[in-house]
Design an enzyme around this catalytic site. Structure first.
Site, PDB file in Angstrom:
ATOM      1  N   GLU A  24     -19.748  93.146 104.604  1.00 53.31           N
ATOM      2  CA  GLU A  24     -20.443  94.393 104.277  1.00 53.31           C
ATOM      3  C   GLU A  24     -21.481  94.155 103.193  1.00 53.31           C
ATOM      4  OE1 GLU A  24     -16.827  96.627 103.605  1.00 53.31           O
ATOM      5  OE2 GLU A  24     -16.746  95.952 101.527  1.00 53.31           O
ATOM      6  N   GLY A  71     -24.924  94.503 101.302  1.00 54.60           N
ATOM      7  CA  GLY A  71     -25.980  95.466 101.030  1.00 54.60           C
ATOM      8  C   GLY A  71     -27.209  94.700 100.577  1.00 54.60           C
ATOM      9  N   ARG A  72     -27.082  94.119  99.388  1.00 60.93           N
ATOM     10  CA  ARG A  72     -28.194  93.423  98.743  1.00 60.93           C
ATOM     11  C   ARG A  72     -28.843  92.362  99.630  1.00 60.93           C
ATOM     12  NH1 ARG A  72     -28.012  93.150  93.290  1.00 60.93           N
ATOM     13  NH2 ARG A  72     -25.777  93.408  93.457  1.00 60.93           N
ATOM     14  N   ARG A 130     -31.974  98.602  87.438  1.00 59.35           N
ATOM     15  CA  ARG A 130     -31.349  97.297  87.188  1.00 59.35           C
ATOM     16  C   ARG A 130     -31.835  96.593  85.915  1.00 59.35           C
ATOM     17  NH1 ARG A 130     -31.369  93.363  89.951  1.00 59.35           N
ATOM     18  NH2 ARG A 130     -29.184  92.798  89.970  1.00 59.35           N
ATOM     19  N   TYR A 168     -28.721  96.116  83.539  1.00 69.50           N
ATOM     20  CA  TYR A 168     -28.138  94.759  83.478  1.00 69.50           C
ATOM     21  C   TYR A 168     -29.084  93.749  82.842  1.00 69.50           C
ATOM     22  CZ  TYR A 168     -25.844  96.806  87.676  1.00 69.50           C
ATOM     23  OH  TYR A 168     -25.210  97.608  88.579  1.00 69.50           O
ATOM     24  N   CYS A 184     -37.599 108.287  77.390  1.00 69.38           N
ATOM     25  CA  CYS A 184     -37.375 108.146  75.946  1.00 69.38           C
ATOM     26  C   CYS A 184     -36.122 107.334  75.635  1.00 69.38           C
ATOM     27  CB  CYS A 184     -37.300 109.517  75.294  1.00 69.38           C
ATOM     28  SG  CYS A 184     -38.815 110.449  75.509  1.00 69.38           S
ATOM     29  N   GLU A 185     -36.078 106.150  76.171  1.00 76.24           N
ATOM     30  CA  GLU A 185     -35.036 105.166  75.874  1.00 76.24           C
ATOM     31  C   GLU A 185     -35.755 103.831  75.778  1.00 76.24           C
ATOM     32  OE1 GLU A 185     -31.666 105.364  75.602  1.00 76.24           O
ATOM     33  OE2 GLU A 185     -31.469 107.499  76.073  1.00 76.24           O
TER      34      GLU A 185
HETATM   35  C1  LIG Z   1     -21.276  97.723  96.663  1.00 79.30           C
HETATM   36  C2  LIG Z   1     -20.364  97.275  97.715  1.00 79.30           C
HETATM   37  C3  LIG Z   1     -20.819  96.429  98.729  1.00 79.30           C
HETATM   38  C4  LIG Z   1     -22.204  95.861  98.778  1.00 79.30           C
HETATM   39  O1  LIG Z   1     -22.447  94.994  97.741  1.00 79.30           O
HETATM   40  P1  LIG Z   1     -23.762  94.051  97.770  1.00 79.30           P
HETATM   41  O2  LIG Z   1     -23.715  93.367  96.450  1.00 79.30           O
HETATM   42  O3  LIG Z   1     -24.909  94.977  97.902  1.00 79.30           O
HETATM   43  O4  LIG Z   1     -23.619  93.147  98.918  1.00 79.30           O
HETATM   44  C5  LIG Z   1     -19.936  96.091  99.734  1.00 79.30           C
HETATM   45  N1  LIG Z   1     -18.670  96.555  99.734  1.00 79.30           N
HETATM   46  C6  LIG Z   1     -18.196  97.383  98.775  1.00 79.30           C
HETATM   47  C7  LIG Z   1     -16.805  97.857  98.856  1.00 79.30           C
HETATM   48  C8  LIG Z   1     -19.026  97.765  97.731  1.00 79.30           C
HETATM   49  O5  LIG Z   1     -18.556  98.563  96.780  1.00 79.30           O
END
Ligand SMILES: *Cc1c(COP(=O)(O)O)cnc(C)c1O
Length: 421
Positions: A271, A273-274, A309, A313, A340-341
């Site tokens: 799963e 995302g990034r 980000r 971070y 204003c940060e």
């Molecule tokens: C945030 C998240 C992802 C995706 O994370 P990436 O760093 O974007 O790959 C996948 N699974 C769960 C459960 C998450 O919380």
């Protein structure tokens, strides 16, 4: 290398015109790049039967982007009711959705089982009794605790709030069986933005060995193991990309060996995302002010509400100045928004070409955990999102927030009462 040369070439020549048409700032995403990464992922893992990516919706929760994922036959990883609504609106069926919530509420459980349900991924053993109608297919999120050293960003598994412990695993599946589950999956997520492929291979090894343990104890044959997201991307030009090809090769070998030894093999899910969208998006913003005090500042027309980000971070996001690719990096700037940060800075003491007011700045790698993380603090609103289509056309896929949006939650029927009266 942060943004691909191909995306850069597609985008930069059209950027002045796009900025003219839509105004700045905006995030813009690259359909061709997203599809290429998706197809590559499928190809390198094609040796594992039933491999499937469940796109982590929270990374880029835009319907047009989620549609691309569906077209590639990916599922959706959701962890909130709005994410479930969006996925279902796009036609996702039961097993196209992994619901990986944590600290789950009764409302969320009730919603998860509506409309054909989804793959329920339970975060704790105490939640088993809180599922209203226990589904036939159930999954648990595993936290290896001290068995795994932490990846730098997600931290030490012992300190992570997610998942069940090693000692709870067998009990959890036994209880789920008692509640009527007959089909099983196993999930873990122990990394974030990991660039070392061997860490991901170890994660696959870890879940497969857990699958053997549960099989021995409870005679459960897992239908799938989900190794989570956390696949990294190089934000800094000095970093090497994750070697997904070698990773896939070694993980496939692990699955083959498992099958030979055990006579069955779970499917593999992930799963990301990034990794799927991060490098295929950027934030385009215009320089509107220039000030020289103790440092040299470039003020742009967006701020951390568009990309958290760097502030959150201290993350590095590469910056290009459009049309000044080959100009010498003769200046050292802090590139700032107007919130204003004092951490509202896209770059701190960055060497860049000399920037003039009106120049377009491209802030790389905003395609995941970018727009989605934004907020409205200080009355700073979130920008529009655009999609650069494969055919070169550009589509508005989310309008910019307006002042009316900002005030919407303060427009309601007046309600007050006096407790005890
Ligand atoms: C945030 C998240 C992802 C995706 O994370 P990436 O760093 O974007 O790959 C996948 N699974 C769960 C459960 C998450 O919380």
């Amino acid at each position: 290398m942060p943004m691909s040369d191909a995306f850069k070439q597609r985008l930069f020549k059209a950027l002045p015109e796009i900025a003219e048409h839509y105004g700045t700032p905006f995030h813009i995403y690259d359909e061709a790049g997203i599809r290429e990464t998706g197809e590559h992922l499928k190809q390198v893992f094609s040796g594992i039967d039933g491999f499937r990516e469940y796109f982590a919706v929270k990374a880029l929760p835009n319907k047009q982007i989620l549609k691309l994922m569906k077209e590639m036959n990916f599922g959706y990883d959701c962890s909130s009711i709005p994410e479930l609504i969006m996925s279902r609106e796009l036609g996702a069926d039961t097993e196209d959705i992994m619901f990986t919530s944590n600290n789950t509420s009764p409302e969320e459980f009730a919603f998860a089982e509506q409309d054909g349900g989804c793959i329920l991924n339970l975060d704790d053993i105490s939640l088993i009794d809180k599922v209203p109608n226990f589904p036939e297919l159930i999954c648990f999120r595993y936290n290896p605790g001290p068995r795994r050293t932490g990846n730098i960003i997600i931290g030490n598994p012992v300190e992570a709030k997610y998942g069940i412990t090693h000692e709870q695993v067998v009990d959890a599946y036994r209880k789920a069986k008692e509640r009527g589950a007959t089909r099983f999956g196993l999930h873990t997520m122990v990394a974030s933005n990991e660039l070392d492929y061997t860490y991901m291979v170890e994660t696959a090894r870890m879940v497969l060995s857990l699958a053997e343990l549960v099989k021995a104890e409870l005679d459960i044959e897992f239908e799938f193991v989900n190794i989570g997201g956390g696949f990294g991307i190089p934000y800094n030009p000095d970093q090497a990309p994750l070697d997904i090809d070698t990773m896939a090769k070694e993980v496939t070998e692990l699955f083959d060996a498992f099958k030979t030894k055990n006579g069955f093999v779970p499917r593999m899910y992930m799963e990301s995302g990034r990794f799927m969208t991060g490098p295929h998006g950027c934030l385009v913003t215009r320089a509107i002010n220039h000030k020289d005090t103790y440092r040299n500042y470039i003020g742009v027309d967006s701020c951390m509400s568009a990309l958290m980000r760097p502030a959150l971070y201290e993350a590095y996001h590469h910056i290009d100045v459009v049309g000044k690719d080959n100009a010498p990096k003769e200046m050292t700037y802090d590139v700032v928004g107007s919130l204003c940060e004092n951490n509202d800075k896209f770059a701190v003491q960055r060497e860049l070409p000399k920037i003039d007011e009106g120049d377009l700045l491209v802030i790389h790698d905003s395609g995941a955990h970018g727009h989605a993380m934004g907020f409205q603090y200080n009355g700073r609103l979130r920008p529009q999102e655009l999609l650069l289509r494969c055919d070169g056309s550009v589509e508005l896929i989310r309008r910019a927030e307006t002042v009316d949006d900002y005030f919407a939650t303060q427009n309601y029927t007046p309600d007050s009462f006096t407790p005890g009266a």
